[in-house]
Design a protein around this motif. Structure first.
Motif, PDB file in Angstrom:
ATOM      1  N   THR A  20       0.858  -1.185   0.000  1.00  0.00           N
ATOM      2  CA  THR A  20       0.000   0.000   0.000  1.00  0.00           C
ATOM      3  C   THR A  20       0.893   1.234   0.000  1.00  0.00           C
ATOM      4  O   THR A  20       2.083   1.163   0.323  1.00  0.00           O
ATOM      5  CB  THR A  20      -0.926   0.039   1.230  1.00  0.00           C
ATOM      6  OG1 THR A  20      -0.131   0.129   2.426  1.00  0.00           O
ATOM      7  CG2 THR A  20      -1.793  -1.207   1.311  1.00  0.00           C
ATOM      8  N   THR A  21       0.316   2.378  -0.352  1.00  0.00           N
ATOM      9  CA  THR A  21       1.114   3.596  -0.451  1.00  0.00           C
ATOM     10  C   THR A  21       1.449   4.166   0.917  1.00  0.00           C
ATOM     11  O   THR A  21       0.715   4.009   1.881  1.00  0.00           O
ATOM     12  CB  THR A  21       0.374   4.662  -1.272  1.00  0.00           C
ATOM     13  OG1 THR A  21      -0.959   4.804  -0.768  1.00  0.00           O
ATOM     14  CG2 THR A  21       0.330   4.295  -2.731  1.00  0.00           C
ATOM     15  N   ASN A  73       8.380   9.464   2.014  1.00  0.00           N
ATOM     16  CA  ASN A  73       8.246   8.622   0.813  1.00  0.00           C
ATOM     17  C   ASN A  73       6.841   8.778   0.244  1.00  0.00           C
ATOM     18  O   ASN A  73       6.080   7.818   0.132  1.00  0.00           O
ATOM     19  CB  ASN A  73       8.542   7.165   1.159  1.00  0.00           C
ATOM     20  CG  ASN A  73       9.943   6.981   1.701  1.00  0.00           C
ATOM     21  OD1 ASN A  73      10.916   7.319   1.043  1.00  0.00           O
ATOM     22  ND2 ASN A  73      10.048   6.463   2.910  1.00  0.00           N
ATOM     23  N   LYS A  74       6.507   9.971  -0.124  1.00  0.00           N
ATOM     24  CA  LYS A  74       5.162  10.339  -0.553  1.00  0.00           C
ATOM     25  C   LYS A  74       4.620   9.405  -1.625  1.00  0.00           C
ATOM     26  O   LYS A  74       5.223   9.209  -2.671  1.00  0.00           O
ATOM     27  CB  LYS A  74       5.170  11.777  -1.077  1.00  0.00           C
ATOM     28  CG  LYS A  74       3.835  12.253  -1.600  1.00  0.00           C
ATOM     29  CD  LYS A  74       3.937  13.670  -2.134  1.00  0.00           C
ATOM     30  CE  LYS A  74       2.601  14.124  -2.715  1.00  0.00           C
ATOM     31  NZ  LYS A  74       2.682  15.497  -3.273  1.00  0.00           N
ATOM     32  N   ASP A  75       3.453   8.795  -1.325  1.00  0.00           N
ATOM     33  CA  ASP A  75       2.667   8.018  -2.289  1.00  0.00           C
ATOM     34  C   ASP A  75       3.389   6.798  -2.865  1.00  0.00           C
ATOM     35  O   ASP A  75       2.912   6.205  -3.834  1.00  0.00           O
ATOM     36  CB  ASP A  75       2.187   8.904  -3.444  1.00  0.00           C
ATOM     37  CG  ASP A  75       1.219   9.988  -2.983  1.00  0.00           C
ATOM     38  OD1 ASP A  75       0.488   9.741  -2.009  1.00  0.00           O
ATOM     39  OD2 ASP A  75       1.213  11.075  -3.586  1.00  0.00           O
ATOM     40  N   GLN A  76       4.520   6.403  -2.303  1.00  0.00           N
ATOM     41  CA  GLN A  76       5.227   5.228  -2.819  1.00  0.00           C
ATOM     42  C   GLN A  76       4.588   3.945  -2.301  1.00  0.00           C
ATOM     43  O   GLN A  76       4.224   3.850  -1.136  1.00  0.00           O
ATOM     44  CB  GLN A  76       6.698   5.267  -2.404  1.00  0.00           C
ATOM     45  CG  GLN A  76       7.516   6.336  -3.086  1.00  0.00           C
ATOM     46  CD  GLN A  76       8.995   6.234  -2.735  1.00  0.00           C
ATOM     47  OE1 GLN A  76       9.463   5.182  -2.320  1.00  0.00           O
ATOM     48  NE2 GLN A  76       9.712   7.317  -2.897  1.00  0.00           N
ATOM     49  N   LEU A  77       4.454   2.947  -3.190  1.00  0.00           N
ATOM     50  CA  LEU A  77       3.980   1.644  -2.743  1.00  0.00           C
ATOM     51  C   LEU A  77       5.028   1.004  -1.836  1.00  0.00           C
ATOM     52  O   LEU A  77       6.222   1.022  -2.148  1.00  0.00           O
ATOM     53  CB  LEU A  77       3.705   0.735  -3.941  1.00  0.00           C
ATOM     54  CG  LEU A  77       2.386   0.964  -4.681  1.00  0.00           C
ATOM     55  CD1 LEU A  77       2.332   0.093  -5.921  1.00  0.00           C
ATOM     56  CD2 LEU A  77       1.202   0.657  -3.780  1.00  0.00           C
ATOM     57  N   PHE A  78       4.573   0.445  -0.726  1.00  0.00           N
ATOM     58  CA  PHE A  78       5.481  -0.095   0.279  1.00  0.00           C
ATOM     59  C   PHE A  78       4.935  -1.431   0.755  1.00  0.00           C
ATOM     60  O   PHE A  78       3.738  -1.593   0.989  1.00  0.00           O
ATOM     61  CB  PHE A  78       5.583   0.882   1.449  1.00  0.00           C
ATOM     62  CG  PHE A  78       6.597   0.504   2.480  1.00  0.00           C
ATOM     63  CD1 PHE A  78       7.942   0.768   2.284  1.00  0.00           C
ATOM     64  CD2 PHE A  78       6.217  -0.113   3.665  1.00  0.00           C
ATOM     65  CE1 PHE A  78       8.890   0.435   3.238  1.00  0.00           C
ATOM     66  CE2 PHE A  78       7.146  -0.452   4.625  1.00  0.00           C
ATOM     67  CZ  PHE A  78       8.490  -0.181   4.421  1.00  0.00           C
ATOM     68  N   THR A  79       5.817  -2.420   0.895  1.00  0.00           N
ATOM     69  CA  THR A  79       5.395  -3.753   1.326  1.00  0.00           C
ATOM     70  C   THR A  79       4.934  -3.719   2.780  1.00  0.00           C
ATOM     71  O   THR A  79       5.696  -3.363   3.672  1.00  0.00           O
ATOM     72  CB  THR A  79       6.548  -4.761   1.177  1.00  0.00           C
ATOM     73  OG1 THR A  79       6.898  -4.872  -0.203  1.00  0.00           O
ATOM     74  CG2 THR A  79       6.134  -6.132   1.697  1.00  0.00           C
ATOM     75  N   ILE A 126       6.635 -15.150   7.807  1.00  0.00           N
ATOM     76  CA  ILE A 126       5.733 -14.078   7.391  1.00  0.00           C
ATOM     77  C   ILE A 126       6.135 -12.795   8.111  1.00  0.00           C
ATOM     78  O   ILE A 126       6.349 -12.792   9.318  1.00  0.00           O
ATOM     79  CB  ILE A 126       4.281 -14.454   7.695  1.00  0.00           C
ATOM     80  CG1 ILE A 126       3.910 -15.727   6.933  1.00  0.00           C
ATOM     81  CG2 ILE A 126       3.334 -13.312   7.337  1.00  0.00           C
ATOM     82  CD1 ILE A 126       2.545 -16.273   7.280  1.00  0.00           C
ATOM     83  N   ARG A 127       6.225 -11.695   7.355  1.00  0.00           N
ATOM     84  CA  ARG A 127       6.699 -10.431   7.932  1.00  0.00           C
ATOM     85  C   ARG A 127       5.738  -9.301   7.615  1.00  0.00           C
ATOM     86  O   ARG A 127       5.082  -9.293   6.569  1.00  0.00           O
ATOM     87  CB  ARG A 127       8.090 -10.071   7.382  1.00  0.00           C
ATOM     88  CG  ARG A 127       9.173 -11.104   7.643  1.00  0.00           C
ATOM     89  CD  ARG A 127      10.506 -10.628   7.088  1.00  0.00           C
ATOM     90  NE  ARG A 127      11.556 -11.599   7.306  1.00  0.00           N
ATOM     91  CZ  ARG A 127      11.864 -12.565   6.448  1.00  0.00           C
ATOM     92  NH1 ARG A 127      11.209 -12.654   5.301  1.00  0.00           N
ATOM     93  NH2 ARG A 127      12.837 -13.427   6.709  1.00  0.00           N
ATOM     94  N   THR A 128       5.680  -8.342   8.530  1.00  0.00           N
ATOM     95  CA  THR A 128       5.013  -7.074   8.263  1.00  0.00           C
ATOM     96  C   THR A 128       6.062  -5.976   8.351  1.00  0.00           C
ATOM     97  O   THR A 128       7.099  -6.143   8.998  1.00  0.00           O
ATOM     98  CB  THR A 128       3.899  -6.790   9.283  1.00  0.00           C
ATOM     99  OG1 THR A 128       4.461  -6.703  10.602  1.00  0.00           O
ATOM    100  CG2 THR A 128       2.854  -7.891   9.257  1.00  0.00           C
ATOM    101  N   HIS A 129       5.789  -4.858   7.690  1.00  0.00           N
ATOM    102  CA  HIS A 129       6.716  -3.737   7.689  1.00  0.00           C
ATOM    103  C   HIS A 129       5.938  -2.443   7.910  1.00  0.00           C
ATOM    104  O   HIS A 129       4.926  -2.203   7.256  1.00  0.00           O
ATOM    105  CB  HIS A 129       7.482  -3.655   6.363  1.00  0.00           C
ATOM    106  CG  HIS A 129       8.243  -4.903   6.019  1.00  0.00           C
ATOM    107  ND1 HIS A 129       9.528  -5.131   6.456  1.00  0.00           N
ATOM    108  CD2 HIS A 129       7.892  -5.992   5.308  1.00  0.00           C
ATOM    109  CE1 HIS A 129       9.945  -6.298   6.007  1.00  0.00           C
ATOM    110  NE2 HIS A 129       8.955  -6.848   5.307  1.00  0.00           N
ATOM    111  N   SER A 130       6.419  -1.609   8.832  1.00  0.00           N
ATOM    112  CA  SER A 130       5.768  -0.334   9.145  1.00  0.00           C
ATOM    113  C   SER A 130       4.263  -0.532   9.300  1.00  0.00           C
ATOM    114  O   SER A 130       3.457   0.206   8.731  1.00  0.00           O
ATOM    115  CB  SER A 130       6.064   0.701   8.055  1.00  0.00           C
ATOM    116  OG  SER A 130       7.440   0.988   8.002  1.00  0.00           O
TER     117      SER A 130
END
Length: 292
Positions: free
Chosen positions: A122-123, A130-136, A149-153
Motif C-alpha cells: 500500500t502507499t 516517501n510520498k505516495d510510494q507503494l510499500f510492502t 511471514i513479515r510485516t513492515h511499518s
C-alpha cells in the motif's frame, strides 16, 4: 487502437477479439449486438483496456491437479525474466497507485537478497518522506518449509476477537532484534511449554531470556498452570511465590503511623529501626533491627 480484427461468434454467444496478437472472449448482449471494442490503456506502459464498467466472469468445475495442468487456475500470472514482478494493482480515479499484490523471485536491486515472496503493498503517507510510494506491508515467502511471514511499518490490531497461538509443542511469542537480510536474533519469548499431562498440569507459562547469540538461557519467570504458583529463577515453583535466589529486596522504606495503621494481612514494611508485618486487617507488629 491496436484492434486488428473482431470475429462475431453469435452461435457461441461470444465474440472473439484479436488484439495485438492476443485473443479474448467477451459475452455478447445478443446475436445482433456488436462486440465491445477494446482500447489501448492510457496508463504508463500501455496495455489493453476493457470497456468501462464491463465485468470479467470466470468459473470452473475443475480440480486443482498438478498432473492435469492445474485447470482450475482461472488466472495465472507468470514471470519470464528473473527480476520480473507479476502484480495486480489498484489505482484511484486519477490513475495513481494505491494498493498492489505482487509475487516475485528477485529484488529490483541486484545487490539485495532474493525476495522469493508474495507481498501486499500500500502507499505511504501523501505528506511523508516517501510520498505516495507503494510499500510492502505484508510478505509471505515461498520455497520454504516454514514461511517467515513479515510485516513492515504496520501495526496489528485484533478488534473484538482473539489472537491465538496453538500447537502441540511449545507456543511462543518472541521479541527479537533484526539483522542483515531480515535475519532475527531472539531476546525474549513468552512461552507455554509442551507436555500437558491431564489434571490441569503442564503447559506452564514461561518468560524465556536469551543470550546475544540467540541461545536460550533460562526461564526468568514461570507460572504453574496447575497451581498458579509463580517462580523466579525456577521452572518448578512450589509456593505462590518461589524465588530461587539469596535475597529479596523492597526498595522503599515505610513506617506505619501506629499499630492500627491501615494495612492488609501479610503486608511487610521496614525502616531504619524496625521490620513491620501486618498480621490482620489494620493490625501491625514489629521487631527491632540491630547491627552486629
Amino acid at each position: 487502437m491496436k484492434l486488428v480484427k473482431i470475429v462475431s461468434l453469435t452461435a457461441l454467444g461470444a465474440s472473439l477479439a484479436f488484439v495485438g496478437g492476443c485473443q479474448l472472449f467477451s459475452v455478447a448482449e445478443s446475436s445482433s449486438s456488436s462486440a465491445p471494442s477494446f482500447k489501448e490503456s492510457s496508463l504508463p506502459g500501455g496495455g489493453m483496456a476493457f470497456p468501462h464498467n464491463e465485468r470479467i466472469h470466470l468459473s470452473t468445475d475443475q480440480k486443482w491437479v498438478a498432473s492435469e495442468g492445474h485447470l482450475s487456475d482461472l488466472i495465472r500470472l507468470q514471470w519470464t525474466a528473473d527480476r520480473a514482478k507479476p502484480a495486480i494493482s489498484w489505482a484511484d480515479e486519477k490513475g495513481n497507485d494505491k494498493t498492489a499484490i505482487v509475487s516475485h523471485d528477485k529484488a529490483n536491486n541486484p545487490e539485495q537478497h532474493d525476495h522469493k515472496h508474495i507481498s501486499i503493498e500500500t502507499t505511504m503517507s501523501p505528506t511523508g518522506e516517501n510520498k505516495d510510494q507503494l510499500f510492502t506491508r505484508l510478505e509471505i515467502p515461498y520455497d520454504a518449509d516454514v514461511a517467515e511471514i513479515r510485516t513492515h511499518s504496520s501495526n496489528f490490531n485484533v478488534m473484538d476477537g482473539i489472537l491465538r497461538v496453538a500447537a502441540e509443542g511449545n507456543r511462543d511469542i518472541q521479541f527479537a532484534k533484526t539483522g542483515k537480510d531480515n535475519a532475527t536474533t531472539p531476546l525474549w519469548s513468552l512461552r507455554t511449554n509442551s507436555g500437558e499431562k491431564g489434571g490441569n498440569s503442564g503447559a506452564d507459562f514461561n518468560i524465556i531470556r536469551y543470550d546475544d547469540k540467540g541461545e536460550a538461557v533460562d526461564s526468568a519467570v514461570t507460572v504453574s498452570r496447575s497451581e498458579g504458583n509463580v517462580g523466579i529463577g525456577t521452572a518448578t515453583p512450589e509456593s505462590k511465590l518461589d524465588v530461587n535466589g539469596d535475597s529479596l529486596r523492597i526498595r522503599e522504606s515505610k513506617t506505619p503511623a501506629s499499630a492500627n495503621a491501615p494495612g492488609n494481612q501479610g503486608d511487610i514494611a521496614w525502616d531504619e529501626n524496625y521490620m513491620y508485618i501486618c498480621v490482620a486487617k489494620d493490625t501491625w507488629k514489629r521487631t527491632e533491627l540491630k547491627s552486629w
